[in-house]
Design an enzyme around this catalytic site. Sequence first.
Site, mmCIF file in Angstrom:
data_model
loop_
_atom_site.group_PDB
_atom_site.id
_atom_site.type_symbol
_atom_site.label_atom_id
_atom_site.label_comp_id
_atom_site.label_asym_id
_atom_site.label_seq_id
_atom_site.Cartn_x
_atom_site.Cartn_y
_atom_site.Cartn_z
ATOM 1 N N SER A 163 -3.503 -1.824 23.004
ATOM 2 C CA SER A 163 -4.151 -3.127 22.955
ATOM 3 C C SER A 163 -3.518 -4.146 22.022
ATOM 4 C CB SER A 163 -5.635 -2.970 22.591
ATOM 5 O OG SER A 163 -6.338 -2.370 23.652
ATOM 6 N N SER A 174 -6.227 -5.245 24.708
ATOM 7 C CA SER A 174 -7.438 -6.020 24.535
ATOM 8 C C SER A 174 -7.343 -7.105 23.459
ATOM 9 C CB SER A 174 -8.599 -5.083 24.186
ATOM 10 O OG SER A 174 -8.381 -4.440 22.935
ATOM 11 N N LYS A 206 -10.411 -10.480 15.479
ATOM 12 C CA LYS A 206 -10.674 -10.115 16.866
ATOM 13 C C LYS A 206 -12.177 -9.965 17.048
ATOM 14 C CE LYS A 206 -9.265 -6.551 20.224
ATOM 15 N NZ LYS A 206 -8.397 -5.370 20.434
#
Length: 482
Positions: free
Chosen positions: A178, A154, A79
């Site tokens: 997230s 996210s 990520k």
Amino acid sequence: MPELHHLTALEQLEQLRRGDVGPSELVEHYLARIERIDAGRDGLGAFVEVTAASARERAAAIVDRPRALALWGLPSADKDLVDRAGVPTRYGSRAFADHVPDTSDELAETLDAAGAISLGKTATPEFGMPSYTEPVAGRPARNPYDLSLGAGGSSGGAAVAVAAGLLPVAPGSDGGGSVRIPAAATGLVGLKPSRGRIPASPGFTNLGGLAVAGPLARTVTDAALLLDAMIGDGAVGDGGGPGAWPYATAAATWDGGAYLNAAIRGEGRFQVGVTTSSPWETAYDLVIEPEAQEALRIAREHLDAIGHGLEEFRLAPEEGYAAAFMTLWQGGAAGIRIEGEQLDQVEPLTRWLVEAGRRLGARELGAALGWLTKYERRIIRQLSRFDAVLTPTLAMTPRPIGWYDGEDALRNFGQQVQYTPFTSFVNVSGLPAITLPVHVTESGLPMGVQLIGRPGGEHVLLAIGAQLERRLNWQDRHPPQW
């Protein structure tokens, strides 16, 4: 003949270990799919950086490492909040457009040690703060089931990559939902571990202990496989030796060995609480859409058929939750490394959070932390009579790209709450939770439910998830890009 990405991550790993497919062949398969499906302005927006050259080098070198490694030769990605030495890490922000770290975060090193091969960086919203992935700095992460819709956040890029078959599994991080939010929006299994479960991302080093790393996968066993690898060898009771744990506090563990064991066995009958209440409901008007209600009904029906005990209940009203959580969110944003002119480069939501956080006094922040710590004890006590608690994951179907207010930060925050009212209190309480893709709407969109476990209760969540997966076969559902 099935293609390599049609196999589960566990099946791909077994083929690698048997020598039926080589690490380089598997890496090339996924790089070709990324180039064909994700690249360019019209792509899905899963990746912000593809590191093809280093992935090929690592694939060639990994053959000299022991094949018993947890993820030997299996492609993955970081990520874009996780530093990897020599690879641009932009945190979804124009303010870090040219940032290339010299060192790697521990999570990246842990996955490397497990034998994974990183193919690059997956998209995240600016600094991972919102629950949607539409950064001004790059492309939006598009839902592969409907490109006009977002993938949540996210960990939106990671979810899109796994859902569309660009990666077998992917790590994400979860500070308010997230991992679970994008998993629910894209038809995946997403697991938020207990606070303290993963040594490389324990949840102790961020304000309020909210954020932990967690896996995104197409199946429960694949999620467990990645969870075990993310834990690594550093956790006492999870494969590490005495003194290996780097903190004085660790999550409660179980005596069944690897979490993959719990997912494969899928055994047990449990008492499951069911609720549609949220600590946000005292501050916001929350509406649970019919599609979310239907997902909950399906999960209940199958849990009942399996033989689990089900009991409806409501959370006790919490008048102070919204104010305390917002204070904590702002306080966490205050520490983002942006100063002076950089503030002019960030999005309105980020600027509002950062500036509001930096105006907070120590007394105000301390009061919020104290209130939420007491709330943690209250919520764990409320849920203690259940082995797991079932809720919707999201109150609405996946949101259209551009739905969130790009200028009014306070309205934007409220929109996020109304979309995701069931996730953040799990972070506050440090409990484990898993999202399971139990339903597909009439228009073909995935809808998930959330199971919340007791402290250290990941094995129960994985067992129940495996039972539901056997009945619903969600691993056979795929978006058009498949």
